[in-house]
Scaffold this motif. Structure first.
Motif, PDB file in Angstrom:
ATOM      1  N   GLU A  81       0.832  -1.207   0.000  1.00 14.23           N
ATOM      2  CA  GLU A  81       0.000   0.000   0.000  1.00 14.23           C
ATOM      3  C   GLU A  81       0.863   1.251   0.000  1.00 14.23           C
ATOM      4  O   GLU A  81       0.567   2.234  -0.704  1.00 14.23           O
ATOM      5  N   LEU A  82       1.939   1.233   0.786  1.00 15.87           N
ATOM      6  CA  LEU A  82       2.820   2.394   0.859  1.00 15.87           C
ATOM      7  C   LEU A  82       3.473   2.666  -0.494  1.00 15.87           C
ATOM      8  O   LEU A  82       3.569   3.818  -0.931  1.00 15.87           O
ATOM      9  N   ALA A  83       3.906   1.618  -1.173  1.00 16.75           N
ATOM     10  CA  ALA A  83       4.505   1.793  -2.501  1.00 16.75           C
ATOM     11  C   ALA A  83       3.506   2.442  -3.455  1.00 16.75           C
ATOM     12  O   ALA A  83       3.855   3.345  -4.227  1.00 16.75           O
ATOM     13  N   ASP A  84       2.257   1.990  -3.408  1.00 17.23           N
ATOM     14  CA  ASP A  84       1.235   2.565  -4.283  1.00 17.23           C
ATOM     15  C   ASP A  84       0.961   4.024  -3.930  1.00 17.23           C
ATOM     16  O   ASP A  84       0.730   4.862  -4.818  1.00 17.23           O
ATOM     17  N   GLU A  85       0.984   4.350  -2.637  1.00 12.59           N
ATOM     18  CA  GLU A  85       0.729   5.727  -2.226  1.00 12.59           C
ATOM     19  C   GLU A  85       1.881   6.652  -2.627  1.00 12.59           C
ATOM     20  O   GLU A  85       1.662   7.812  -2.975  1.00 12.59           O
ATOM     21  N   VAL A  86       3.102   6.137  -2.593  1.00 14.95           N
ATOM     22  CA  VAL A  86       4.240   6.916  -3.086  1.00 14.95           C
ATOM     23  C   VAL A  86       4.080   7.162  -4.585  1.00 14.95           C
ATOM     24  O   VAL A  86       4.249   8.298  -5.072  1.00 14.95           O
ATOM     25  N   LEU A  87       3.767   6.127  -5.330  1.00 17.20           N
ATOM     26  CA  LEU A  87       3.550   6.261  -6.769  1.00 17.20           C
ATOM     27  C   LEU A  87       2.460   7.293  -7.060  1.00 17.20           C
ATOM     28  O   LEU A  87       2.608   8.146  -7.949  1.00 17.20           O
ATOM     29  N   TYR A  88       1.367   7.217  -6.326  1.00 19.89           N
ATOM     30  CA  TYR A  88       0.241   8.141  -6.502  1.00 19.89           C
ATOM     31  C   TYR A  88       0.681   9.590  -6.295  1.00 19.89           C
ATOM     32  O   TYR A  88       0.341  10.483  -7.086  1.00 19.89           O
ATOM     33  N   GLN A  89       1.428   9.829  -5.224  1.00 17.26           N
ATOM     34  CA  GLN A  89       1.844  11.192  -4.910  1.00 17.26           C
ATOM     35  C   GLN A  89       2.800  11.751  -5.962  1.00 17.26           C
ATOM     36  O   GLN A  89       2.671  12.907  -6.389  1.00 17.26           O
ATOM     37  N   VAL A  90       3.763  10.941  -6.380  1.00 15.01           N
ATOM     38  CA  VAL A  90       4.712  11.407  -7.397  1.00 15.01           C
ATOM     39  C   VAL A  90       3.973  11.718  -8.695  1.00 15.01           C
ATOM     40  O   VAL A  90       4.216  12.749  -9.343  1.00 15.01           O
ATOM     41  N   GLY A  91       3.060  10.840  -9.070  1.00 15.29           N
ATOM     42  CA  GLY A  91       2.315  11.054 -10.300  1.00 15.29           C
ATOM     43  C   GLY A  91       1.456  12.304 -10.256  1.00 15.29           C
ATOM     44  O   GLY A  91       1.361  13.046 -11.240  1.00 15.29           O
ATOM     45  N   ALA A  92       0.816  12.561  -9.115  1.00 12.68           N
ATOM     46  CA  ALA A  92      -0.024  13.753  -8.981  1.00 12.68           C
ATOM     47  C   ALA A  92       0.799  15.028  -9.106  1.00 12.68           C
ATOM     48  O   ALA A  92       0.411  15.971  -9.805  1.00 12.68           O
ATOM     49  N   LEU A  93       1.952  15.060  -8.434  1.00 12.17           N
ATOM     50  CA  LEU A  93       2.781  16.257  -8.521  1.00 12.17           C
ATOM     51  C   LEU A  93       3.362  16.418  -9.921  1.00 12.17           C
ATOM     52  O   LEU A  93       3.449  17.534 -10.442  1.00 12.17           O
ATOM     53  N   ASP A  94       3.757  15.318 -10.542  1.00 20.48           N
ATOM     54  CA  ASP A  94       4.318  15.413 -11.888  1.00 20.48           C
ATOM     55  C   ASP A  94       3.291  15.966 -12.875  1.00 20.48           C
ATOM     56  O   ASP A  94       3.644  16.721 -13.785  1.00 20.48           O
ATOM     57  N   ALA A  95       2.015  15.605 -12.706  1.00 24.83           N
ATOM     58  CA  ALA A  95       0.972  16.156 -13.572  1.00 24.83           C
ATOM     59  C   ALA A  95       0.895  17.672 -13.407  1.00 24.83           C
ATOM     60  O   ALA A  95       0.793  18.411 -14.396  1.00 24.83           O
ATOM     61  N   CYS A  96       0.951  18.146 -12.162  1.00 29.15           N
ATOM     62  CA  CYS A  96       0.933  19.587 -11.921  1.00 29.15           C
ATOM     63  C   CYS A  96       2.179  20.254 -12.496  1.00 29.15           C
ATOM     64  O   CYS A  96       2.104  21.351 -13.071  1.00 29.15           O
ATOM     65  N   ALA A  97       3.321  19.601 -12.332  1.00 30.56           N
ATOM     66  CA  ALA A  97       4.568  20.161 -12.847  1.00 30.56           C
ATOM     67  C   ALA A  97       4.541  20.264 -14.367  1.00 30.56           C
ATOM     68  O   ALA A  97       4.914  21.296 -14.945  1.00 30.56           O
ATOM     69  N   ARG A  98       4.096  19.216 -15.024  1.00 29.74           N
ATOM     70  CA  ARG A  98       4.066  19.224 -16.489  1.00 29.74           C
ATOM     71  C   ARG A  98       3.079  20.258 -17.023  1.00 29.74           C
ATOM     72  O   ARG A  98       3.288  20.826 -18.105  1.00 29.74           O
ATOM     73  N   ALA A  99       2.034  20.526 -16.286  1.00 30.70           N
ATOM     74  CA  ALA A  99       1.080  21.554 -16.697  1.00 30.70           C
ATOM     75  C   ALA A  99       1.681  22.954 -16.638  1.00 30.70           C
ATOM     76  O   ALA A  99       1.147  23.890 -17.238  1.00 30.70           O
ATOM     77  N   THR A 100       2.798  23.100 -15.923  1.00 27.58           N
ATOM     78  CA  THR A 100       3.456  24.396 -15.793  1.00 27.58           C
ATOM     79  C   THR A 100       4.783  24.460 -16.537  1.00 27.58           C
ATOM     80  O   THR A 100       5.532  25.422 -16.384  1.00 27.58           O
ATOM     81  N   GLY A 101       5.090  23.431 -17.325  1.00 28.04           N
ATOM     82  CA  GLY A 101       6.290  23.457 -18.148  1.00 28.04           C
ATOM     83  C   GLY A 101       7.530  22.886 -17.512  1.00 28.04           C
ATOM     84  O   GLY A 101       8.643  23.136 -17.979  1.00 28.04           O
ATOM     85  N   THR A 102       7.373  22.091 -16.463  1.00 28.95           N
ATOM     86  CA  THR A 102       8.518  21.427 -15.850  1.00 28.95           C
ATOM     87  C   THR A 102       8.115  19.992 -15.524  1.00 28.95           C
ATOM     88  O   THR A 102       7.121  19.491 -16.038  1.00 28.95           O
ATOM     89  N   ALA A 103       8.893  19.295 -14.703  1.00 22.94           N
ATOM     90  CA  ALA A 103       8.585  17.915 -14.337  1.00 22.94           C
ATOM     91  C   ALA A 103       9.286  17.573 -13.038  1.00 22.94           C
ATOM     92  O   ALA A 103      10.258  18.235 -12.639  1.00 22.94           O
ATOM     93  N   VAL A 104       8.789  16.556 -12.362  1.00 23.30           N
ATOM     94  CA  VAL A 104       9.432  16.077 -11.139  1.00 23.30           C
ATOM     95  C   VAL A 104      10.749  15.403 -11.499  1.00 23.30           C
ATOM     96  O   VAL A 104      10.795  14.549 -12.387  1.00 23.30           O
ATOM     97  N   THR A 105      11.837  15.779 -10.803  1.00 24.53           N
ATOM     98  CA  THR A 105      13.148  15.203 -11.110  1.00 24.53           C
ATOM     99  C   THR A 105      13.745  14.382  -9.972  1.00 24.53           C
ATOM    100  O   THR A 105      14.798  13.773 -10.139  1.00 24.53           O
ATOM    101  N   TYR A 106      13.091  14.341  -8.797  1.00 22.52           N
ATOM    102  CA  TYR A 106      13.593  13.523  -7.688  1.00 22.52           C
ATOM    103  C   TYR A 106      12.479  13.337  -6.672  1.00 22.52           C
ATOM    104  O   TYR A 106      11.413  13.970  -6.760  1.00 22.52           O
ATOM    105  N   VAL A 107      12.735  12.482  -5.678  1.00 25.58           N
ATOM    106  CA  VAL A 107      11.754  12.191  -4.627  1.00 25.58           C
ATOM    107  C   VAL A 107      12.442  12.249  -3.271  1.00 25.58           C
ATOM    108  O   VAL A 107      13.575  11.767  -3.119  1.00 25.58           O
ATOM    109  N   LYS A 108      11.744  12.831  -2.290  1.00 26.56           N
ATOM    110  CA  LYS A 108      12.231  12.862  -0.917  1.00 26.56           C
ATOM    111  C   LYS A 108      11.079  12.571   0.030  1.00 26.56           C
ATOM    112  O   LYS A 108      10.039  13.235  -0.044  1.00 26.56           O
ATOM    113  N   PRO A 109      11.206  11.608   0.927  1.00 26.83           N
ATOM    114  CA  PRO A 109      10.156  11.390   1.936  1.00 26.83           C
ATOM    115  C   PRO A 109      10.102  12.557   2.919  1.00 26.83           C
ATOM    116  O   PRO A 109      11.082  13.281   3.117  1.00 26.83           O
TER     117      PRO A 109
END
Length: 254
Positions: A81-109
């Motif tokens: 479940e934790l792995a899926d929740e990490v995936l979910y969070q990264v994907g959500a932020l990356d969608a917001c980032a790509r909508a503004t012309g950038t992208a997620v480049t790393y992850v930090k808990p």
């Protein structure tokens, strides 16, 4: 050469925490809350847009699902479940980032998950599994942690970091926030910490023990008293000392 990172986007709805805009003028990497401990879609997109405008790298700051506790309470989540929740969070932020012309480049808990992943093997692997499922981004964490060991074992780039405004135990872990010495609140002390790290690769624990570190990134918390003043003083002091400030995972335009 060193990266400066800060935890940003930690407001929620009408509630704001810290000065994201001011800190984005200082740091080279932004750890953006993904909605589990703080943040919401509008906040995420705003911070990503402001980061993109300044050439600041965007990182996903993933957390336990703990808005009420600001992600600072340990939760014994099933690793799958934790792995899926990490995936979910990264994907959500990356969608917001790509909508503004950038992208997620790393992850930090964040918070309790960050501290748990120092020693908790199953949760450290779960965080890495979630990151790897997204596509293999670098992972930022505490030197010597299970998290970074798991990232390396999975073929991900493991990036060690240090904290300019947090106290250290003699073992190299962070002093719990409830204990004396957990936070450095004096600007001069924060600057001294940053300079010693950049120039000598050293940190000093609360008992005076000198710790050697290969940290490639220095965290400046956005929610501590005087955070913006600390950050500006650290940046000015490092640049005056001839230290180049460069994101360890530079921003990209998809």
């Amino acid at each position: 050469m060193i990266d400066l990172n800060s935890d940003l986007g930690e407001g929620f709805g009408v509630w704001r925490l810290g000065d994201d805009t001011a800190l984005l003028d200082v740091v080279t990497s932004a750890n953006v809350a993904c909605g589990f401990h703080a943040g919401d879609p509008s906040t995420m997109r705003r911070v990503c847009r402001e980061a993109a405008e300044r050439g600041v790298a965007v990182g996903a700051q993933v957390s336990y699902r703990d808005l009420a506790g600001f992600g600072r309470r340990f939760i014994d989540v099933d690793p799958l479940e934790l792995a899926d929740e990490v995936l979910y969070q990264v994907g959500a932020l990356d969608a917001c980032a790509r909508a503004t012309g950038t992208a997620v480049t790393y992850v930090k808990p964040h918070g309790a998950l960050y501290n748990a992943a120092v020693h908790h093997e199953a949760q450290a692997r779960a965080v890495v599994d979630g990151v790897r499922a997204f596509g293999g981004l670098p992972v930022l964490g505490l030197p010597g942690s299970r998290l970074l060991a798991a990232a390396e074992a999975a073929g991900l780039r493991a990036v060690p970091e240090a904290f300019a405004d947090r106290g250290y135990t003699p073992e190299g872990t962070l002093v719990p926030r409830k204990d004396p010495g957990a936070l450095l609140t004096d600007t001069a002390a924060v600057v001294d910490r940053a300079l010693r790290l950049a120039e000598a690769g050293e940190l000093v624990a609360v008992d005076g023990t000198v710790l050697k570190t290969d940290a490639a990134s220095l965290c400046l918390h956005g929610d501590t008293p005087g955070a913006v003043e600390h950050a500006r003083a650290v940046r000015d002091s490092l640049t005056s000392a001839g230290v180049d400030l460069v994101a360890f995972a530079p921003p990209i335009r998809p």
